[in-house]
Write an enzyme that holds these catalytic residues in place. Structure first.
Site, PDB file in Angstrom:
ATOM      1  N   HIS A   1      -4.019  -4.486   7.546  1.00 43.53           N
ATOM      2  CA  HIS A   1      -4.151  -3.397   8.514  1.00 43.53           C
ATOM      3  C   HIS A   1      -3.332  -3.678   9.776  1.00 43.53           C
ATOM      4  CE1 HIS A   1      -6.227   0.438   9.157  1.00 43.53           C
ATOM      5  NE2 HIS A   1      -5.831   0.220  10.389  1.00 43.53           N
TER       6      HIS A   1
ATOM      7  N   ASN B   1       0.859  -1.181   0.000  1.00 40.42           N
ATOM      8  CA  ASN B   1       0.000   0.000   0.000  1.00 40.42           C
ATOM      9  C   ASN B   1       0.901   1.237   0.000  1.00 40.42           C
ATOM     10  OD1 ASN B   1      -1.458   2.253   1.022  1.00 40.42           O
ATOM     11  ND2 ASN B   1      -3.093   0.869   1.632  1.00 40.42           N
TER      12      ASN B   1
ATOM     13  N   HIS C   1      -5.621   3.610  -2.042  1.00 41.43           N
ATOM     14  CA  HIS C   1      -6.984   3.929  -1.604  1.00 41.43           C
ATOM     15  C   HIS C   1      -7.336   5.318  -2.129  1.00 41.43           C
ATOM     16  CE1 HIS C   1      -9.888   4.188   2.111  1.00 41.43           C
ATOM     17  NE2 HIS C   1     -10.475   4.506   0.977  1.00 41.43           N
TER      18      HIS C   1
ATOM     19  N   THR D   1      -8.443   3.708   7.737  1.00 42.46           N
ATOM     20  CA  THR D   1      -9.693   2.946   7.746  1.00 42.46           C
ATOM     21  C   THR D   1      -9.907   2.314   9.127  1.00 42.46           C
ATOM     22  OG1 THR D   1      -9.140   2.412   5.472  1.00 42.46           O
ATOM     23  CG2 THR D   1     -11.016   1.249   6.439  1.00 42.46           C
TER      24      THR D   1
ATOM     25  N   GLU E   1     -10.930  -9.427   2.623  1.00 41.91           N
ATOM     26  CA  GLU E   1      -9.690  -9.023   3.291  1.00 41.91           C
ATOM     27  C   GLU E   1     -10.029  -8.901   4.769  1.00 41.91           C
ATOM     28  OE1 GLU E   1      -7.237  -5.968   1.524  1.00 41.91           O
ATOM     29  OE2 GLU E   1      -6.521  -5.345   3.508  1.00 41.91           O
TER      30      GLU E   1
ATOM     31  N   ARG F   1      -9.533   7.959  -1.746  1.00 39.08           N
ATOM     32  CA  ARG F   1     -10.540   8.393  -0.767  1.00 39.08           C
ATOM     33  C   ARG F   1     -11.385   9.514  -1.338  1.00 39.08           C
ATOM     34  NH1 ARG F   1      -8.994   6.640   4.752  1.00 39.08           N
ATOM     35  NH2 ARG F   1     -10.861   7.784   5.321  1.00 39.08           N
TER      36      ARG F   1
ATOM     37  N   ARG G   1      -7.241  12.780   0.138  1.00 36.81           N
ATOM     38  CA  ARG G   1      -6.202  13.302   1.033  1.00 36.81           C
ATOM     39  C   ARG G   1      -4.796  12.830   0.651  1.00 36.81           C
ATOM     40  NH1 ARG G   1      -7.551  10.123   6.592  1.00 36.81           N
ATOM     41  NH2 ARG G   1      -9.579  11.041   6.210  1.00 36.81           N
TER      42      ARG G   1
ATOM     43  N   HIS H   1       0.901   6.158   1.785  1.00 41.07           N
ATOM     44  CA  HIS H   1       1.668   7.070   2.640  1.00 41.07           C
ATOM     45  C   HIS H   1       2.757   7.810   1.871  1.00 41.07           C
ATOM     46  CE1 HIS H   1      -0.524   6.088   6.144  1.00 41.07           C
ATOM     47  NE2 HIS H   1      -0.303   4.805   6.007  1.00 41.07           N
TER      48      HIS H   1
ATOM     49  N   GLU I   1      -8.492   0.324  -3.400  1.00 43.57           N
ATOM     50  CA  GLU I   1      -9.387   0.363  -2.236  1.00 43.57           C
ATOM     51  C   GLU I   1     -10.304   1.559  -2.401  1.00 43.57           C
ATOM     52  OE1 GLU I   1      -7.038   0.722   1.257  1.00 43.57           O
ATOM     53  OE2 GLU I   1      -6.111  -1.234   1.009  1.00 43.57           O
TER      54      GLU I   1
HETATM   55  N1  PXP Z   1      -5.906  -2.956   3.769  1.00 41.03           N
HETATM   56  C1  PXP Z   1      -6.873  -2.003   3.861  1.00 41.03           C
HETATM   57  C2  PXP Z   1      -8.222  -2.307   3.341  1.00 41.03           C
HETATM   58  C3  PXP Z   1      -6.568  -0.722   4.403  1.00 41.03           C
HETATM   59  O1  PXP Z   1      -7.541   0.196   4.467  1.00 41.03           O
HETATM   60  C4  PXP Z   1      -5.262  -0.463   4.845  1.00 41.03           C
HETATM   61  C5  PXP Z   1      -4.923   0.877   5.418  1.00 41.03           C
HETATM   62  O2  PXP Z   1      -4.930   1.824   4.433  1.00 41.03           O
HETATM   63  C6  PXP Z   1      -4.299  -1.474   4.705  1.00 41.03           C
HETATM   64  C7  PXP Z   1      -4.653  -2.716   4.197  1.00 41.03           C
HETATM   65  C8  PXP Z   1      -2.866  -1.258   5.099  1.00 41.03           C
HETATM   66  O3  PXP Z   1      -2.757  -1.022   6.465  1.00 41.03           O
HETATM   67  P1  PXP Z   1      -1.373  -0.613   7.081  1.00 41.03           P
HETATM   68  O4  PXP Z   1      -0.988   0.708   6.482  1.00 41.03           O
HETATM   69  O5  PXP Z   1      -1.642  -0.538   8.542  1.00 41.03           O
HETATM   70  O6  PXP Z   1      -0.369  -1.671   6.711  1.00 41.03           O
END
Ligand code: PXP
Length: 246
Positions: free
Chosen positions: A199, A9, A52, A110, A160, A54, A58, A12, A79
């Site tokens: 997550h 992901n 994601h 999330t 998931e 959003r 953001r 960030h 996402e």
């Molecule tokens: N999966 C989903 C559906 C999420 O919303 C997130 C957070 O954006 C993640 C995975 C990844 O989570 P993390 O950044 O805590 O590894």
């Protein structure tokens, strides 16, 4: 057992960029470069890239999604919340995978899983349209049987499992959350769903997650980008993949 796959992901990385260059995607100064980051993750062994989009934009921007779609060599997991605007974008972009998530404007990330069981009516047309477009639909849900039953009813391809409660607890509560994830993974697998998780998974708790049966793919972001600040992105991804394989 099949090899556990990693979707990185990269939200960030976009968060860092947006902190300095909002609305300036085409500026020569705009950094860090999301497409370069995605390419490094792929080279390091990621099986896919997760972003994601959003409603508040953001971090990831629409243009990021279109550009990534062209540049990715692996697959895209988009996402998104179940809102008409984002559903239309997904249908235009046609990622390999869409993961439907709950979205709340004030959350930092999330929070909690999608209440698929409570939102069958709203989700049915969305999942159908995405399925019809050839997109694999995943639902980001709590590891709970009624939510898995709802995913089956909705003809989702995958679930998931939300590992946030597991990641944020210790001791007995943590063990109970891990047991819940294990049971949910088996229950979903028996019903023909692909089982993913995500997550709060990090370099430490991966040792427990990798032992969960029937998992196909993990979506992991924050810990990788955090480690990348010190180790570099390629090394951070490789290290996590090594930890996933034990
Ligand atoms: N999966 C989903 C559906 C999420 O919303 C997130 C957070 O954006 C993640 C995975 C990844 O989570 P993390 O950044 O805590 O590894």
């Amino acid at each position: 057992m099949n090899t556990l796959l990693l979707g990185v992901n990269i939200d960030h990385i976009a968060t860092l960029r947006q902190a300095r260059y909002p609305g300036m995607l085409d500026s020569p100064n705009c950094e860090p470069d999301l497409l370069a980051a995605a390419a490094i993750c792929e080279k390091a062994g990621a099986s896919g890239i997760t972003t994601h989009l959003r409603a508040d934009r953001r971090h990831i921007q629409d243009e990021d999604v279109y550009r990534l779609r062209k540049s990715l060599k692996t697959k895209m997991n988009l996402e998104m919340g179940n809102t008409p605007e984002i559903v239309e974008i997904a249908l235009r972009v046609k990622p390999e995978d869409v993961c439907l998530v709950p979205e709340n404007r004030r959350e930092i990330t999330t929070e909690g899983g999608l209440d698929a069981a409570g939102q069958l009516d709203a989700l049915t047309p969305t999942v159908r349209r995405l399925n019809d477009a050839g997109i694999h639909v995943s639902l980001f849900i709590e590891p709970a049987f009624p939510q898995i039953d709802a995913a089956v009813k909705l003809h989702a391809h995958s679930v998931e499992l939300h590992t946030g409660a597991f990641a944020n607890t210790q001791g007995e509560a943590h063990a109970a959350e891990l047991a819940r994830i294990r049971e949910a993974a088996a229950y979903a697998h028996e019903r023909g769903l692909q089982v993913n998780a995500g997550h709060g998974i990090n370099y430490v708790n991966i040792a427990e997650i990798r032992e969960v049966p029937y998992l196909t793919e993990l979506n992991i972001g924050h810990t990788i980008i955090s480690r990348a600040i010190f180790a570099g992105l390629e090394a951070a991804v490789k290290e996590l993949i090594a930890a996933m394989r034990g």
